[in-house]
Design a protein around this motif. Structure first.
Motif, mmCIF file in Angstrom:
data_model
loop_
_atom_site.group_PDB
_atom_site.id
_atom_site.type_symbol
_atom_site.label_atom_id
_atom_site.label_comp_id
_atom_site.label_asym_id
_atom_site.label_seq_id
_atom_site.Cartn_x
_atom_site.Cartn_y
_atom_site.Cartn_z
ATOM 1 N N SER A 145 1.063 -1.054 -0.050
ATOM 2 C CA SER A 145 -0.075 0.041 -0.043
ATOM 3 C C SER A 145 0.763 1.283 0.013
ATOM 4 C CB SER A 145 -1.060 0.010 1.060
ATOM 5 O OG SER A 145 -0.016 0.395 2.373
ATOM 6 N N GLY A 146 0.193 2.328 -0.197
ATOM 7 C CA GLY A 146 1.159 3.661 -0.157
ATOM 8 C C GLY A 146 0.696 4.579 -1.174
ATOM 9 N N THR A 147 1.119 5.793 -1.429
ATOM 10 C CA THR A 147 0.617 6.758 -2.141
ATOM 11 C C THR A 147 1.865 7.256 -2.911
ATOM 12 O OG1 THR A 147 -0.996 7.403 -0.392
ATOM 13 C CG2 THR A 147 -0.388 9.067 -2.069
ATOM 14 N N ARG A 148 1.595 7.650 -4.050
ATOM 15 C CA ARG A 148 2.539 8.520 -4.957
ATOM 16 C C ARG A 148 2.104 9.714 -5.541
ATOM 17 N NH1 ARG A 148 2.971 4.597 -9.549
ATOM 18 N NH2 ARG A 148 3.759 3.185 -8.003
ATOM 19 N N LEU A 149 2.537 10.724 -5.117
ATOM 20 C CA LEU A 149 2.073 12.157 -5.459
ATOM 21 C C LEU A 149 2.812 12.539 -6.591
ATOM 22 C CD1 LEU A 149 0.703 12.453 -2.649
ATOM 23 C CD2 LEU A 149 1.418 14.920 -2.511
ATOM 24 N N ILE A 150 2.389 12.896 -7.806
ATOM 25 C CA ILE A 150 3.150 13.323 -9.076
ATOM 26 C C ILE A 150 2.699 14.894 -9.365
ATOM 27 C CG2 ILE A 150 3.663 13.249 -11.463
ATOM 28 C CD1 ILE A 150 2.362 10.171 -10.705
ATOM 29 N N LEU A 151 3.648 15.903 -9.059
ATOM 30 C CA LEU A 151 3.458 17.266 -9.170
ATOM 31 C C LEU A 151 4.206 17.761 -10.768
ATOM 32 C CD1 LEU A 151 4.903 18.491 -5.689
ATOM 33 C CD2 LEU A 151 2.654 17.640 -6.404
ATOM 34 N N HIS A 152 3.166 18.123 -11.470
ATOM 35 C CA HIS A 152 3.526 18.708 -12.766
ATOM 36 C C HIS A 152 3.721 20.400 -12.377
ATOM 37 C CE1 HIS A 152 2.002 15.298 -15.124
ATOM 38 N NE2 HIS A 152 1.378 15.147 -14.053
ATOM 39 N N LEU A 153 5.256 20.619 -12.337
ATOM 40 C CA LEU A 153 5.447 22.004 -12.170
ATOM 41 C C LEU A 153 5.097 22.868 -12.996
ATOM 42 C CD1 LEU A 153 9.238 20.946 -10.805
ATOM 43 C CD2 LEU A 153 7.311 21.282 -9.551
ATOM 44 N N LYS A 154 4.872 24.128 -12.357
ATOM 45 C CA LYS A 154 4.503 25.330 -13.119
ATOM 46 C C LYS A 154 5.975 25.664 -13.785
ATOM 47 C CE LYS A 154 1.392 27.139 -9.768
ATOM 48 N NZ LYS A 154 1.130 28.224 -8.620
ATOM 49 N N ASP A 155 5.806 26.752 -14.818
ATOM 50 C CA ASP A 155 7.358 26.952 -15.494
ATOM 51 C C ASP A 155 8.000 27.726 -14.741
ATOM 52 O OD1 ASP A 155 6.255 25.965 -17.769
ATOM 53 O OD2 ASP A 155 5.299 27.668 -18.702
ATOM 54 N N ASP A 156 7.514 28.418 -13.825
ATOM 55 C CA ASP A 156 8.299 29.378 -12.756
ATOM 56 C C ASP A 156 8.977 28.495 -11.562
ATOM 57 O OD1 ASP A 156 6.132 29.226 -11.304
ATOM 58 O OD2 ASP A 156 5.951 31.478 -11.174
ATOM 59 N N ALA A 157 8.719 27.325 -11.487
ATOM 60 C CA ALA A 157 9.160 26.291 -10.400
ATOM 61 C C ALA A 157 9.857 25.214 -10.810
ATOM 62 C CB ALA A 157 7.609 25.877 -9.724
ATOM 63 N N LEU A 158 10.627 25.408 -11.935
ATOM 64 C CA LEU A 158 11.364 24.351 -12.375
ATOM 65 C C LEU A 158 12.782 23.934 -11.591
ATOM 66 C CD1 LEU A 158 11.052 25.016 -16.576
ATOM 67 C CD2 LEU A 158 9.682 23.519 -14.811
ATOM 68 N N GLU A 159 12.964 24.985 -10.694
ATOM 69 C CA GLU A 159 14.128 24.716 -9.862
ATOM 70 C C GLU A 159 14.135 23.585 -8.926
ATOM 71 O OE1 GLU A 159 14.620 27.830 -6.659
ATOM 72 O OE2 GLU A 159 12.552 28.479 -7.175
ATOM 73 N N TYR A 160 12.845 23.092 -8.624
ATOM 74 C CA TYR A 160 12.456 22.117 -7.734
ATOM 75 C C TYR A 160 12.716 20.539 -8.604
ATOM 76 C CZ TYR A 160 10.495 25.667 -4.777
ATOM 77 O OH TYR A 160 10.166 26.989 -4.154
ATOM 78 N N MET A 161 12.983 20.654 -9.595
ATOM 79 C CA MET A 161 13.613 19.305 -10.288
ATOM 80 C C MET A 161 14.916 19.178 -10.021
ATOM 81 S SD MET A 161 11.559 19.268 -14.069
ATOM 82 C CE MET A 161 12.435 20.789 -14.683
#
Length: 675
Positions: free
Chosen positions: A172-188
């Protein structure tokens, strides 16, 4: 569900999401803190439910993994927690603040001790939209035969739930997939994720790993160099970089404050201090480790540094100095809550981990909360206990070191903290007329007092040497009394808040009207009146010659070695304080011109038995009141009294002329005598 169903968000979700993004979270870095905290809570909840159901076989190792995909522009946060069913997805993510908290508490019945096990999906989850314009939640519940589902929303008015055929979730578990905004690409960038995890989540209980690229250097045979290698010789090697990708554990530090103090070694306390507060070369002088239970639950470790932190050496109340780190359930919240300890404890460092505050706690919430007041009182009490512990140590040099580093803060505490003032005052240290190079406490002063002495005497000055020169202090020392030397501008403000100590009144010897316990006040007054009458001529002359400089001239027999002293009226300001106030006024853009009005409150006390005063009396009698020599002599007497009493000479050029004039007269007299 296979094709996907679309559901409307609860009506107020859009409004609340606006509030969250614009108000509660001004710094969008916190999205990772919130989502990792939710993942940790889900792992905790699964562990708890597995143990209560007796289903320990399904208890996979709890962990949280974070991976970015630069091509897809996504960040994925995956946990092996409890997971969610379709109805839980609707309730937890489709309705604001329906995090399952209330329902889980009801299911637990009386299990209130396990509040920290509850996941807080709800407000925290929506912080994902600070950095993402679309969020997918792939989840599989730990309930038997639960399908793997996908919840998707782009923060509009609706969301969809469908069955998911992507990479299966084990157990069991959870997988969150965040599709980043153009101004938030530093978080990659893995480095950015690593930095945020170290900042906010380094003490989360479960292992957190980040997918990152690593470069290792290997020794391999150098084919080019080995072409013509004679048989039997060692092949030549070369170093080549090898790049691999793998998960790396981030939170290796353990939150030692959660352990029992009896289980933590001194070395562990020191190591934690040095790593948590980036104080590699500092060894703390003292530490305390304690819990708050009952109305409020929190655990804390406090330290007194071994040396003054660098940022406080520039400004003792530096706003950027981070002394108390506030955690909620092991998640770092803030280290800039000003009211968590009073200003005078700015030098104390430590950790407070509360079980009762929400993760998105703001300064406003804390200020309105009685939680902060209770924590504040306990931290102050524990800090005072640590200071007292250092004071009572057999090695007296420890408290001397503490006082040299942090004594000013205790003085501020006397001024600002009325509730704890009585506990701080005995911790103060001073030089005195009897202590030599050593510090003395008020308790030591009281212990050394003369029989029947009912007053504690002090004098203010710019440094110990000037205090020793002070004619005002001489009046008291000559009668065998000890005098406390207050040598910093803050001392005078502080001492105003300590009118008495152990029923003994504190008396400033540089103020007029000084009296002693071993003499009758009426007798003293009568004696001074007689002196003023006997020496009326010189008294009147001095008042005329020094008009505008002094309020009045008073004859006294209290001075022994000095010809005169400048003292203040009861409400006058000491010379040290006058200089401080003048500097403050100028720094604030004002003029220093109006600051010397208080100087006119000074009273010149004159010792009529001193040879210099007797010389002046002879000059006035023989040369008359218009004599320039007598005038210079009178003003010079005043100048010397001002200097030795701690004042500055207003006109140094004029002072120099008077000195040269006196030297010239003396030289002419010596020449005449020689002829």
């Amino acid at each position: 569900v296979e094709e996907g169903e679309t559901f409307e968000f609860q009506a107020e979700v859009g409004r609340v999401m606006d509030i969250i993004i614009n108000s509660l979270y001004s710094n969008r870095d916190v999205f990772l803190r919130e989502l990792v905290s939710n993942a940790a809570d889900a792992c905790d909840k699964k562990r708890f439910l597995s143990l209560t159901d007796g289903d320990t076989a399904s208890l996979a190792k709890p962990e949280i993994k974070i991976k970015s995909d630069k091509e897809a522009m996504t960040v994925t946060i995956e946990d092996t927690g409890v997971g969610m069913t379709k109805s839980e997805l609707q309730n937890n993510l489709g309705r604001i603040a329906q995090s399952g908290t209330k329902k889980f508490m009801e299911a637990l019945g009386e299990g209130k001790a396990d509040v920290n096990l509850i996941g807080q999906f709800g407000v925290g989850f929506y912080s994902a939209y600070l950095v993402a314009d679309k969020v997918e939640v792939v989840t599989k519940s730990m309930q038997a035969d639960s399908p793997q589902l996908k919840w998707t929303s782009d923060a509009s008015s609706s969301y969809t739930i469908s069955e998911d055929n992507s990479e299966p979730i084990e157990g069991s578990g959870t997988r969150l997939i965040l599709h980043l905004k153009d101004d938030a690409l530093e978080y990659m960038e893995s480095a950015k994720l690593e930095e945020l995890l170290q900042h906010y989540s380094e003490f989360v209980e479960f292992p957190i790993s980040v997918w990152k690229e690593k470069t290792e250097y290997k020794q391999v045979p150098d084919e080019e160099a080995n072409k013509d290698l004679p048989e039997g010789e060692e092949p030549k090697m070369k170093t080549v970089p090898e790049t691999t990708e793998d998960y790396e554990l981030m939170n290796t530090n353990k939150p030692i404050w959660l352990r029992s103090p009896s289980e933590v070694t001194e070395e562990e306390y020191k190591d934690f201090y040095q790593s948590a507060f980036r104080a590699t070369y500092d060894e703390p002088m003292a530490h305390t480790h304690f819990s708050l239970e009952g109305q409020i639950e929190c655990k804390s470790i406090l330290y007194i540094p071994g040396m003054l932190p660098f940022e406080l050496s520039r400004d003792m109340f530096d706003e950027d100095a981070k002394n108390i780190r506030l955690y909620v359930k092991r998640v770092f919240i803030n280290d800039k809550f000003e009211d968590i300890v009073p200003r005078w404890l700015k030098f104390v460092r430590g950790v407070v981990d509360s079980q009762d505050l929400p993760l998105n706690v703001s300064r406003e919430i804390l200020q309105k909360s009685k939680v902060l007041s209770i924590i504040n009182k306990r931290l102050v009490r524990k800090s005072l206990d640590m200071i007292k512990e250092i004071e009572s140590d057999e090695d007296e040099s420890k408290y001397i070191m503490f006082w040299n580093n942090f004594g000013k803060y205790l003085k501020v505490g006397v001024i600002e903290d009325r509730r704890n003032k009585d506990d701080i005052v005995p911790l103060l240290r001073f030089f005195t007329s009897s202590s030599g190079e050593e510090y003395a406490s008020l308790d030591q002063y009281v212990e050394n007092m003369k029989e029947n002495q009912k007053q504690i005497f002090y004098v203010t000055a710019d440094g110990r040497e000037k205090a020793q020169m002070s004619p005002a202090a001489e009046k008291v020392r000559s009668r065998g009394y000890e005098v406390i030397y207050l040598t910093e501008p803050i001392d005078e403000i502080m001492i105003e808040n300590v009118q008495e100590y152990k029923e003994f009144k504190l008396v400033d010897v540089s103020k007029e009207g000084l009296s002693f316990d071993d003499e009758d006040k009426e007798e003293r007054k009568k004696k001074e009146e007689e002196l003023n009458v006997d020496h009326k001529a010189v008294k009147d002359y001095l008042e005329g010659a020094l008009a505008g400089k002094v309020q009045k001239v008073q004859m006294t027999d209290l001075l022994s070695d000095s010809p005169a002293a400048l003292v203040q009226s009861a409400y006058g300001m000491s010379p040290t304080m006058q200089r401080y106030m003048k500097a403050q006024n100028v720094a604030a853009g004002g003029s220093d011109a109006g600051m010397m009005g208080s100087f006119n409150q000074a009273v010149l006390e004159v010792n009529p038995s001193h040879p210099i005063v007797q010389d002046l009396e002879r000059m006035v009698r023989s040369q008359g009141e218009d004599s320039d020599e007598a005038k210079d002599f009178a003003v010079l007497l005043y100048d010397v009294a001002a200097l030795t009493s701690g004042y500055e000479i207003e006109d140094s050029g004029d002072f120099a002329k008077r000195i040269l004039s006196m030297m010239t007269l003396k030289s002419k007299s010596d020449i005449r005598d020689a002829e």
